[in-house]
Write a protein that holds these residues in place. Structure first.
Motif, PDB file in Angstrom:
ATOM      1  N   GLU A  83       9.442 -25.158  45.148  1.00  0.00           N
ATOM      2  CA  GLU A  83      10.624 -26.012  45.278  1.00  0.00           C
ATOM      3  C   GLU A  83      10.897 -26.353  46.753  1.00  0.00           C
ATOM      4  O   GLU A  83      11.232 -27.487  47.097  1.00  0.00           O
ATOM      5  CB  GLU A  83      11.827 -25.266  44.678  1.00  0.00           C
ATOM      6  CG  GLU A  83      13.019 -26.169  44.390  1.00  0.00           C
ATOM      7  CD  GLU A  83      14.221 -25.346  43.924  1.00  0.00           C
ATOM      8  OE1 GLU A  83      15.345 -25.767  44.232  1.00  0.00           O
ATOM      9  OE2 GLU A  83      14.014 -24.288  43.291  1.00  0.00           O
ATOM     10  N   ILE A  84      10.727 -25.324  47.618  1.00  0.00           N
ATOM     11  CA  ILE A  84      10.951 -25.551  49.048  1.00  0.00           C
ATOM     12  C   ILE A  84       9.931 -26.553  49.582  1.00  0.00           C
ATOM     13  O   ILE A  84      10.280 -27.530  50.256  1.00  0.00           O
ATOM     14  CB  ILE A  84      10.845 -24.221  49.835  1.00  0.00           C
ATOM     15  CG1 ILE A  84      11.973 -23.288  49.430  1.00  0.00           C
ATOM     16  CG2 ILE A  84      10.871 -24.477  51.341  1.00  0.00           C
ATOM     17  CD1 ILE A  84      11.855 -21.889  49.974  1.00  0.00           C
ATOM     18  N   PHE A  85       8.666 -26.307  49.242  1.00  0.00           N
ATOM     19  CA  PHE A  85       7.618 -27.207  49.743  1.00  0.00           C
ATOM     20  C   PHE A  85       7.816 -28.628  49.225  1.00  0.00           C
ATOM     21  O   PHE A  85       7.553 -29.601  49.929  1.00  0.00           O
ATOM     22  CB  PHE A  85       6.235 -26.680  49.336  1.00  0.00           C
ATOM     23  CG  PHE A  85       5.776 -25.518  50.195  1.00  0.00           C
ATOM     24  CD1 PHE A  85       5.910 -25.560  51.577  1.00  0.00           C
ATOM     25  CD2 PHE A  85       5.211 -24.389  49.617  1.00  0.00           C
ATOM     26  CE1 PHE A  85       5.501 -24.503  52.371  1.00  0.00           C
ATOM     27  CE2 PHE A  85       4.796 -23.331  50.401  1.00  0.00           C
ATOM     28  CZ  PHE A  85       4.934 -23.375  51.785  1.00  0.00           C
ATOM     29  N   ARG A  90      20.648 -22.862  43.708  1.00  0.00           N
ATOM     30  CA  ARG A  90      21.227 -22.870  42.361  1.00  0.00           C
ATOM     31  C   ARG A  90      20.079 -22.935  41.362  1.00  0.00           C
ATOM     32  O   ARG A  90      19.131 -23.695  41.519  1.00  0.00           O
ATOM     33  CB  ARG A  90      22.241 -24.004  42.193  1.00  0.00           C
ATOM     34  CG  ARG A  90      21.743 -25.260  42.354  1.00  0.00           C
ATOM     35  CD  ARG A  90      22.486 -26.419  42.765  1.00  0.00           C
ATOM     36  NE  ARG A  90      21.393 -27.206  43.296  1.00  0.00           N
ATOM     37  CZ  ARG A  90      20.709 -28.083  42.570  1.00  0.00           C
ATOM     38  NH1 ARG A  90      21.073 -28.378  41.371  1.00  0.00           N
ATOM     39  NH2 ARG A  90      19.680 -28.691  43.091  1.00  0.00           N
ATOM     40  N   GLY A  91      20.142 -22.044  40.377  1.00  0.00           N
ATOM     41  CA  GLY A  91      19.086 -21.983  39.362  1.00  0.00           C
ATOM     42  C   GLY A  91      17.790 -21.394  39.880  1.00  0.00           C
ATOM     43  O   GLY A  91      16.707 -21.720  39.385  1.00  0.00           O
ATOM     44  N   GLY A  92      17.853 -20.529  40.904  1.00  0.00           N
ATOM     45  CA  GLY A  92      16.651 -19.856  41.394  1.00  0.00           C
ATOM     46  C   GLY A  92      15.983 -20.600  42.529  1.00  0.00           C
ATOM     47  O   GLY A  92      16.257 -21.772  42.774  1.00  0.00           O
ATOM     48  N   LEU A  93      15.113 -19.880  43.227  1.00  0.00           N
ATOM     49  CA  LEU A  93      14.469 -20.454  44.405  1.00  0.00           C
ATOM     50  C   LEU A  93      12.978 -20.122  44.357  1.00  0.00           C
ATOM     51  O   LEU A  93      12.602 -18.971  44.183  1.00  0.00           O
ATOM     52  CB  LEU A  93      15.103 -19.845  45.663  1.00  0.00           C
ATOM     53  CG  LEU A  93      14.660 -20.421  46.999  1.00  0.00           C
ATOM     54  CD1 LEU A  93      15.135 -21.849  47.154  1.00  0.00           C
ATOM     55  CD2 LEU A  93      15.212 -19.561  48.130  1.00  0.00           C
ATOM     56  N   THR A 105      22.481 -26.393  52.753  1.00  0.00           N
ATOM     57  CA  THR A 105      21.201 -26.619  52.071  1.00  0.00           C
ATOM     58  C   THR A 105      20.771 -25.379  51.287  1.00  0.00           C
ATOM     59  O   THR A 105      20.295 -25.489  50.144  1.00  0.00           O
ATOM     60  CB  THR A 105      20.110 -26.990  53.097  1.00  0.00           C
ATOM     61  OG1 THR A 105      20.574 -28.079  53.875  1.00  0.00           O
ATOM     62  CG2 THR A 105      18.807 -27.371  52.401  1.00  0.00           C
ATOM     63  N   ILE A 106      20.944 -24.205  51.884  1.00  0.00           N
ATOM     64  CA  ILE A 106      20.571 -22.961  51.194  1.00  0.00           C
ATOM     65  C   ILE A 106      21.377 -22.818  49.907  1.00  0.00           C
ATOM     66  O   ILE A 106      20.830 -22.567  48.826  1.00  0.00           O
ATOM     67  CB  ILE A 106      20.814 -21.737  52.116  1.00  0.00           C
ATOM     68  CG1 ILE A 106      19.807 -21.713  53.255  1.00  0.00           C
ATOM     69  CG2 ILE A 106      20.721 -20.429  51.321  1.00  0.00           C
ATOM     70  CD1 ILE A 106      20.091 -20.661  54.301  1.00  0.00           C
ATOM     71  N   VAL A 107      22.709 -22.984  50.046  1.00  0.00           N
ATOM     72  CA  VAL A 107      23.584 -22.830  48.872  1.00  0.00           C
ATOM     73  C   VAL A 107      23.185 -23.833  47.785  1.00  0.00           C
ATOM     74  O   VAL A 107      23.108 -23.493  46.595  1.00  0.00           O
ATOM     75  CB  VAL A 107      25.066 -23.025  49.290  1.00  0.00           C
ATOM     76  CG1 VAL A 107      25.957 -23.077  48.062  1.00  0.00           C
ATOM     77  CG2 VAL A 107      25.503 -21.910  50.228  1.00  0.00           C
ATOM     78  N   TYR A 108      22.883 -25.064  48.202  1.00  0.00           N
ATOM     79  CA  TYR A 108      22.488 -26.111  47.240  1.00  0.00           C
ATOM     80  C   TYR A 108      21.135 -25.779  46.614  1.00  0.00           C
ATOM     81  O   TYR A 108      20.952 -25.914  45.402  1.00  0.00           O
ATOM     82  CB  TYR A 108      22.434 -27.453  47.974  1.00  0.00           C
ATOM     83  CG  TYR A 108      21.876 -28.578  47.137  1.00  0.00           C
ATOM     84  CD1 TYR A 108      22.661 -29.202  46.159  1.00  0.00           C
ATOM     85  CD2 TYR A 108      20.553 -29.022  47.317  1.00  0.00           C
ATOM     86  CE1 TYR A 108      22.145 -30.220  45.390  1.00  0.00           C
ATOM     87  CE2 TYR A 108      20.026 -30.040  46.557  1.00  0.00           C
ATOM     88  CZ  TYR A 108      20.823 -30.642  45.586  1.00  0.00           C
ATOM     89  OH  TYR A 108      20.309 -31.657  44.819  1.00  0.00           O
ATOM     90  N   ALA A 109      20.200 -25.287  47.461  1.00  0.00           N
ATOM     91  CA  ALA A 109      18.822 -25.118  46.989  1.00  0.00           C
ATOM     92  C   ALA A 109      18.658 -23.941  46.031  1.00  0.00           C
ATOM     93  O   ALA A 109      17.783 -23.968  45.172  1.00  0.00           O
ATOM     94  CB  ALA A 109      17.895 -24.937  48.199  1.00  0.00           C
TER      95      ALA A 109
END
Lengths: 235, 112
Positions: free
Chosen positions: B43-45, B36-39, B30-34
């Motif tokens: 986005e998390i919420f 991509r293109g910044g964090l 999930t981290i690797v997927y999330a």
């Protein structure tokens, strides 16, 4: 000349230096015997068979527990020097003689003796040589109680209550013995923090066993057997 | 502790290790997927707020950690410090409770 340092005295003793002539095919037991016969007759050490059958000559050679009778000097000498001490994890009686009582007391604690379920009125038990139980026993039953695995085990040094590899290996061969009637009592004796569950699978016992037994595999088997008995409500 | 309690703790640690193996894998993927293109926090919420699935997943994760870590610390305390008995187990129970409290606080914060 070989430079040899030998542990002298009890727990608070010290290493004493000797010089011993080199011979072809010389064993570490030959070195110790030379010191005792030619250089210092007060040196205490233990041996009996000299051919790897009795297991009584185990000592620590350059930091590793070994049968001294089956260890050639050529294989272990470092910079022409040997350091020989008593087995680790056991009290020192004197010089190279370790007190083995704790080691054998733990075999008793692990119920390391056969307790048959049948009487003389019963027929012989038939155990096929190729049955899984018999093969498992074959893999572990040749232990001669030399204490090398016990001295090699770090868990014993950290947790003095721990039964140790030899006692647990013996218990495992008995758990596999279809003629034995005390499996549950034995599993109760070997379960827990002082028993099979304390093993961290470092495999030092398996690495050092001169009989090439794997107590690690036996201890893993005991963990499985204890888990199975727990799920079946027998423990 | 008796051999029965020791055995149950050992089983609980083995079982929680199995759960953690799955949870850590899902978490890392999930981290690797999330990322991509910044964090971003937004986005998390967006992913976690109101998501009963993520709530359930991270609740299981936290509970598995709270079971696994204190049981693993038991032999460490015994073998390194010689600490045994009830006082050790009471402290480890408090540690387990703290893990549940801190973990669930974080999980509920990103859910609600």
């Amino acid at each position: 000349m070989l430079r040899v340092r030998v542990w002298r005295g009890g727990a608070d003793g010290a290493l004493q230096a000797f010089e011993v002539p080199r011979y072809p095919s010389q064993t570490v037991l030959d070195v110790v015997t030379h010191i005792q016969r030619k250089l210092d007759p007060t040196l205490a050490y233990r041996y009996a068979c000299r051919v790897g059958m009795c297991g009584s000559c185990a000592m620590t050679v350059n930091g590793v527990p070994r049968w001294t009778c089956r260890t050639h000097v050529d294989k272990v000498v470092q910079k022409n020097q040997l350091t020989i001490g008593p087995l680790r994890n056991l009290p020192v009686i004197r010089d190279l003689v370790a007190d083995m009582r704790t080691f054998f007391d733990k075999w008793e604690r692990a119920k390391g003796h056969f307790d048959g379920a049948s009487t003389k009125a019963d027929d012989f038990a038939r155990v096929p040589p190729d049955s899984p139980e018999r093969k498992t026993i074959d893999a572990g039953v040749e232990c001669i109680g030399c204490g090398v695995c016990y001295a090699a085990c770090d868990v014993v040094s950290w947790n003095p209550d721990y039964l140790g590899p030899a006692a647990l290996n013996r218990a495992w061969t008995l758990v596999q013995d279809v003629r034995d009637g005390k499996t549950i009592e034995r599993l109760q004796a070997v379960a827990g923090d002082a028993g099979c569950h304390a093993c961290h699978t470092h495999t030092s016992c398996t690495e050092r066993c001169p009989k090439h037994i794997s107590p690690t595999a036996g201890i893993a088997g005991l963990k499985r057997a204890v888990a199975k008995a727990t799920f079946e409500g027998k423990l | 502790m008796s051999y029965r309690s020791d055995t149950k703790l050992w089983l609980a640690q083995r079982a929680s290790a199995g759960v953690l193996a799955v949870c850590v894998t899902v978490h890392l993927v999930t981290i690797v997927y999330a990322v991509r293109g910044g964090l971003t926090a937004a986005e998390i919420f967006a992913r976690t707020r109101g998501s009963v699935g993520w709530l359930a997943f991270y609740t299981v994760f936290v509970l598995a950690v709270a079971v696994h870590a204190p049981i693993g610390l038991r032999p460490v305390l015994t073998e390194w410090l010689g600490w045994r008995g009830r006082s050790r187990d009471v402290v480890l129970f408090i540690f387990a409770t703290a893990l549940v409290w801190m973990g669930m606080r974080a999980v509920l914060t990103v859910f609600a």
